[in-house]
Design a protein around this motif. Structure first.
Motif, PDB file in Angstrom:
ATOM      1  N   MET B 320       0.628  -1.167   0.008  1.00  0.00           N
ATOM      2  CA  MET B 320       0.149  -0.065   0.201  1.00  0.00           C
ATOM      3  C   MET B 320       0.818   1.521   0.014  1.00  0.00           C
ATOM      4  O   MET B 320       0.582   2.588  -0.749  1.00  0.00           O
ATOM      5  N   LEU B 323       2.035   1.702  -3.542  1.00  0.00           N
ATOM      6  CA  LEU B 323       0.936   2.212  -4.323  1.00  0.00           C
ATOM      7  C   LEU B 323       0.733   3.784  -4.378  1.00  0.00           C
ATOM      8  O   LEU B 323       0.265   4.269  -5.455  1.00  0.00           O
ATOM      9  N   SER B 324       1.097   4.113  -3.036  1.00  0.00           N
ATOM     10  CA  SER B 324       0.869   5.586  -3.134  1.00  0.00           C
ATOM     11  C   SER B 324       2.261   6.560  -3.197  1.00  0.00           C
ATOM     12  O   SER B 324       2.398   7.607  -2.929  1.00  0.00           O
ATOM     13  N   ALA B 333      -2.911  -1.255  -8.223  1.00  0.00           N
ATOM     14  CA  ALA B 333      -3.324  -1.996  -6.989  1.00  0.00           C
ATOM     15  C   ALA B 333      -3.653  -3.347  -7.415  1.00  0.00           C
ATOM     16  O   ALA B 333      -3.544  -4.317  -6.531  1.00  0.00           O
ATOM     17  N   TYR B 337      -2.240  -6.249  -5.156  1.00  0.00           N
ATOM     18  CA  TYR B 337      -3.131  -7.123  -4.301  1.00  0.00           C
ATOM     19  C   TYR B 337      -3.131  -8.577  -4.829  1.00  0.00           C
ATOM     20  O   TYR B 337      -3.375  -9.678  -3.951  1.00  0.00           O
TER      21      TYR B 337
END
Ligand SMILES: Nc1ncnc2c1ncn2[C@@H]1O[C@H](COP(=O)(O)OP(=O)(O)OP(=O)(O)O)[C@@H](O)[C@H]1O
Ligand SMILES: [Mg+2]
Lengths: 261, 368
Positions: B320, B323-324, B333, B337
């Motif tokens: 996560m 991803l940012s 994403a 995942y």
């Protein structure tokens, strides 16, 4: 020489006279249910006793009190001069003297036959492993299945398992052996092989208390046969008197029922 | 009168099995008009979905490159995973020290393997202490400061290796705890029983997320201001307690499966309480509980991703964060995942294979 022999004889005689189990006024309740009522029983060293009686009469409960698988509430019990009281030391001391064979064998399924037998000698008697294994093999030979030593209980027939169970108890060199219906979970063909082992044991002078309905066995080896009903010892006598001249009508009825088939 | 002679019949070969792929298809998928219709619909649906899926996953996927710019094709951008792979597996553990994480994982694998490879007699003497020491040895190796290596503080530990190691460290310690609680629960001593029941019910009745929050936010409030207990250590303790409660229940149902005669036989040969419990009852409880033990372990292993809610940089948390990251804002994403799901699936699936093989190995009590 002759004197020595007779002295020996006398020694044996005197040990045989020793009271090894003394039960006085033993009473036991399950909740409000009075299972054992005023049990009085004295067993001499080397004596072979057969206990019989209808189902639910308290036979198992009585012999299970002797090695404290069950507790009783009133009365007293002495095994080999040790009194059964609520003290771990006494219980341990008594269990060392008493071996027990169960109806359903109760072998340890996760251990090989040899490990089943050596467990007690190694962990309770603290014997070295090779000595324990030698003892185990000796008793496996006595019950005539030394070739099964490395198998697991699940791989043996019922009769073989019961003989292993007998050997497992013998490995602890107990003074007294208790049998609770050792053959009643077995097929007829296997009953004999187990009874043969028990007869041999009896002939060697082991003190035995045996709950069984094998009347042939009782006639052959018992010094005394005990009849229980409703939690009481109703009658006890030598096998000869017991079977041929039962005193109470209750025993007469019981005998007529079991001898019918 | 002469008895008739008994002649046993000769044994005959077992009938030939007719089971095969074609008969199976015919019997199970094409046995009736309704079955045929359902089969056709399912096959059509699969034909519609699977090729596109494979195309996206594999054929048009971007496999090589370093940066987001390398993802030019339509398919999945696996470059995202490979670029972040070190963080995904090792968190922020310093580059030069990563061998210590690998060593810990190897030790874990070695100990697990030893419990399979060693002969039964050595297993109890070697593997059991090895298991119990493992969490602490790994702790020393990873931290380093006590054994003369460069200290790596726990906030740098992370990634998938953390998921694995903390789950393993938890179950190992939870094993004896859970067993003691289960023993306590069925003991005659009122004190032991009430303590065990309280612990079990509290940790089983509270969701793991709530426990993690309690561990990270509330527990420190109870400590004196100058005492700070490491966050990861707190998390570990929580996981151990949580897991112990589940293990205790697993063991309890195991105890219930042991016939009374086993206790009586052990008593009658004079074994003491602990001898009876450890030599007779425990091995049999483990055996009957094995499927549930593994299931509990899989559950806790999967629950380690919840550590992200208290900002422990485990695998999902790393994904996560990636991803940012401003260099990777292209929306990867799905890849991220999927990858997490895939890794966890691989691990859990191999654990269930392991469980099956353990069950077979332990199965000595029956003839078949
Ligand atoms: N744990 C227990 N709780 C309550 N009652 C019990 C318990 N165990 C046995 N009983 C009862 O005590 C009585 C005596 O049981 P016991 O097992 O000693 O009989 P038994 O003479 O050995 O019978 P059997 O020949 O069927 O083995 C029975 O009526 C039985 O229902
Ligand atoms: Mg009985």
């Amino acid at each position: 020489m002759k004197n020595a022999a007779s002295a020996d004889q006398q020694a044996i005689q005197s040990t045989n006279d020793k009271d090894i189990i003394v039960i006085k006024d033993m009473n036991k309740w399950y909740g409000n249910f009075h299972v054992l009522k005023d049990i009085n029983l004295t067993v001499k060293k080397g004596e072979r006793i057969v206990v019989c009686g209808p189902s639910g009469s308290g036979k198992s409960t009585m012999i299970r009190c002797i090695n404290r698988l069950e507790e009783f509430q009133r009365g007293s019990l002495t095994v080999n001069d040790v009194e059964m009281i609520d003290d771990v030391k006494n219980i341990e001391a008594i269990r060392k003297e008493v071996g027990m064979v169960f109806q359903h064998f109760n072998l340890f399924p996760h251990l090989s036959i040899l490990d089943n037998l050596t467990l007690g000698p190694i962990w309770v008697q603290k014997k070295p492993k090779d000595e324990a294994e030698a003892i185990a093999m000796k008793y496996l030979e006595r019950v005539k299945i030394p070739d099964q030593a490395n198998k697991f209980p699940g791989q043996l027939s019922g009769g073989q398992q019961q003989r292993v169970a007998i050997a497992r108890s013998l490995c602890m060199s107990p003074e007294i052996m208790l049998f609770d219906e050792p053959t009643s979970a077995l097929d007829p063909e296997m009953i004999k092989e187990v009874l043969d082992v028990m007869v041999e044991l009896a002939d060697e002078g082991m003190t035995m208390i045996c709950v069984t309905h094998e009347m042939g066995f009782a006639k052959k080896v018992a010094d005394r046969v005990i009849f229980m009903d409703g939690g009481e010892i109703v009658e006890q006598n030598t096998p000869h008197e017991f079977f041929d001249h039962p005193e109470t009508d209750r025993l007469q009825l019981f005998l007529s029922q079991i001898l019918q088939h | 009168m002469k008895a008739k002679e008994f002649k046993p019949l000769p044994a005959q070969p077992a009938p030939v099995s007719t089971i095969g792929v074609i008969p199976w298809l015919r019997n199970n998928l094409l046995s009736s008009p309704f079955n045929i219709t359902v089969t056709v619909i399912i096959v059509a649906a699969l034909l519609a979905i699977v090729p596109d899926m494979l195309d996206w996953l594999i054929f048009s996927a971007n496999w090589s490159g370093e940066t987001q710019a390398a993802c030019v094709k339509d398919g999945a951008c696996w470059v995202f995973i490979s670029a972040w792979s070190q963080q995904i597996f090792y968190g922020s553990y310093p580059d030069g020290e990563i061998w210590r994480v690998n060593l810990s994982l190897l030790l874990l694998a070695g100990v697990i393997a030893s419990s399979f490879a060693l002969p039964a007699r050595l297993r109890n003497k070697v593997s059991v202490p090895a298991y119990l020491c493992l969490p602490f040895v790994c702790l020393l190796i990873l931290d380093g400061s006590y054994i003369g290596l460069k200290e790596v503080t726990t906030d740098l530990w992370g990634g998938f290796s953390l998921n694995v190691l903390i789950a393993a460290a938890s179950i190992i310690i939870a094993f004896p705890f859970g067993f003691l609680w289960a023993l306590g629960r069925q003991s005659d001593m009122p004190f032991a029983r009430s303590v065990s029941v309280t612990c079990i019910e509290f940790f089983r009745g509270t969701p793991i997320l709530a426990l993690f929050f309690m561990g990270s936010v509330m527990l420190p409030l109870f400590f004196p201001a100058n005492v700070s207990v490491d966050k990861l250590l707190r998390v570990w303790i929580i996981l151990v307690l949580f897991m112990s409660a589940y293990m205790a229940e697993v063991f309890r149902s195991g105890f219930a499966a042991i016939p009374k005669g086993q206790y009586e036989a052990a008593d009658s040969i004079g074994l003491g309480y602990w001898q009876k419990t450890l030599l007779i009852i425990f091995p049999q409880v483990i055996k009957v509980s094995m499927p549930n033990i593994l299931a509990t372990f899989v559950m806790v292993f999967k629950n380690t991703v919840f550590l992200l809610v208290i900002a422990v940089p485990e695998m999902l948390q790393v994904i996560m964060a990636a991803l940012s990251n401003s260099n990777w804002l292209g929306g990867h994403a799905i890849e991220g995942y999927l990858f997490v799901g895939f890794i966890f699936w691989i691990c859990c699936f191999s654990m269930s294979l392991l469980a099956t093989s353990i069950e077979k190995k332990l199965d000595t009590s029956h003839k078949n």
